[in-house]
Design an enzyme around this catalytic site. Structure first.
Site, mmCIF file in Angstrom:
data_model
loop_
_atom_site.group_PDB
_atom_site.id
_atom_site.type_symbol
_atom_site.label_atom_id
_atom_site.label_comp_id
_atom_site.label_asym_id
_atom_site.label_seq_id
_atom_site.Cartn_x
_atom_site.Cartn_y
_atom_site.Cartn_z
ATOM 1 N N CYS A 73 35.781 38.679 33.457
ATOM 2 C CA CYS A 73 37.210 38.340 33.357
ATOM 3 C C CYS A 73 37.939 38.444 34.687
ATOM 4 O O CYS A 73 38.731 37.566 35.040
ATOM 5 C CB CYS A 73 37.914 39.200 32.301
ATOM 6 S SG CYS A 73 38.015 40.960 32.712
ATOM 7 N N HIS A 111 40.826 45.023 31.513
ATOM 8 C CA HIS A 111 40.708 43.588 31.259
ATOM 9 C C HIS A 111 41.860 42.900 31.990
ATOM 10 O O HIS A 111 42.987 43.386 31.978
ATOM 11 C CB HIS A 111 40.788 43.283 29.761
ATOM 12 C CG HIS A 111 40.735 41.811 29.476
ATOM 13 N ND1 HIS A 111 39.600 41.060 29.695
ATOM 14 C CD2 HIS A 111 41.671 40.948 29.023
ATOM 15 C CE1 HIS A 111 39.857 39.799 29.384
ATOM 16 N NE2 HIS A 111 41.095 39.704 28.968
#
Length: 303
Positions: free
Chosen positions: A176, A62
């Site tokens: 993301c 992430h």
């Protein structure tokens, strides 16, 4: 390419998040023009696991970006993620009494004060990538507002013709890391000069022959729709559960791989339209590869 929309639709009360989206989020502050702001690249594993030898060790990361103001000493984190968790962005709900699959899919930016140093450093990355002025930061904040209001749907999959580097990309993901890359590019265009360091990102890639356009929700599932096709799409999505933890999401991911490899088919929902993907070897790959930091599109002066 991922389509831009005029506005963000209201979220349906049926769509419930397991975790609150952006619980401590705040408005992006206006920085003093003469401020000097450090920009940090933040990356940490979502969840690393082994699944036999099928895909070996997955590096699902992430990404976020951090800022530190020299004038105030305050730190901030900015990231982009799913409003209703990953499963909802990847799989629809099959609701009783509704023909069409029901999607709880939106992604958005979240901005909050503080950087959780321990989280990013422990088994990830926290590294200075550039320094910008307060003016550049404020211009970036305006762009984030625009990006957020018009780029609203999360897209898990990248779809391309083959694993070859120069292969045709049929559909690009929108998640993301793509937001972070867009942010860096915006800063570069505003004049930020990035350090020469290696930066890697995760992509989940499906491999397919030329996609076949099937139609939208109305043309497939509406009163004049194609009953056979509607049933095939519902059947394809049947095994997957959108309300789930990250671990359960990956279990579903392997169910998909199973189906895709057996039947060489995948139904993709992208920009509110359905496509049929004639899948081909190696079907699906999770890759962690280098994407260089951007170079600005105008002559820039170091801050």
């Amino acid at each position: 390419p991922h389509r831009r929309f005029d506005y963000r639709p209201k979220t349906d009360p049926y769509c419930q998040a397991r975790y609150t989206f952006c619980p401590t989020g705040s408005a992006i502050p206006v920085m003093k023009e003469e401020d000097v702001i450090e920009v940090y690249r933040l990356q940490a594993p979502v969840w690393e696991f082994k699944y036999g030898d099928l895909l070996g060790h997955l590096k699902i990361m992430h990404d976020a970006v951090g800022f530190k103001s020299s004038l105030t000493g305050k730190n901030y984190t900015m990231e982009w993620y799913e409003l209703f968790q990953l499963g909802n962005c990847t799989f629809p709900h099959l609701r009783p009494g509704m023909d069409a699959p029901f999607w709880c899919n939106q992604g958005a930016a979240c901005f909050y004060e503080g950087i959780d140093d321990a989280h990013w450093k422990a088994n990830g990355t926290l590294v200075l990538v550039t320094t910008i002025s307060g003016t550049m930061f404020n211009e970036m904040a305006q762009w984030v507002k625009y990006d957020n209001e018009t780029g609203i749907y999360y897209e898990t999959w990248t779809v391309q013709a083959s694993p070859d580097k120069k292969s045709t990309v049929w559909f690009d993901s929108y998640e993301c890391s793509k937001f972070i890359l867009r942010t860096y590019q915006k800063l570069a265009d505003l004049g930020a000069v990035f350090k020469k360091i290696q930066t890697n990102y995760t992509s989940i890639i499906l491999f397919s022959g030329e996609p076949i356009y099937l139609g939208n929700e109305t043309s497939i599932f509406g009163p004049q729709g194609n009953k056979t096709l509607a049933a095939a799409i519902r059947d394809f999505y049947n095994p997957f559960k959108p309300h789930q933890s990250v671990r359960e999401f990956f279990v579903d991911l392997f169910k998909i791989i199973d189906r895709v490899i057996l039947n060489h088919q995948f139904y993709l929902f992208y920009n509110l339209e359905y496509w049929f993907l004639p899948m081909k070897y190696p079907y699906l790959k999770v890759i962690y590869e280098e994407v260089p930091l951007p170079v600005g599109s105008k002559a820039s002066f170091g801050v």
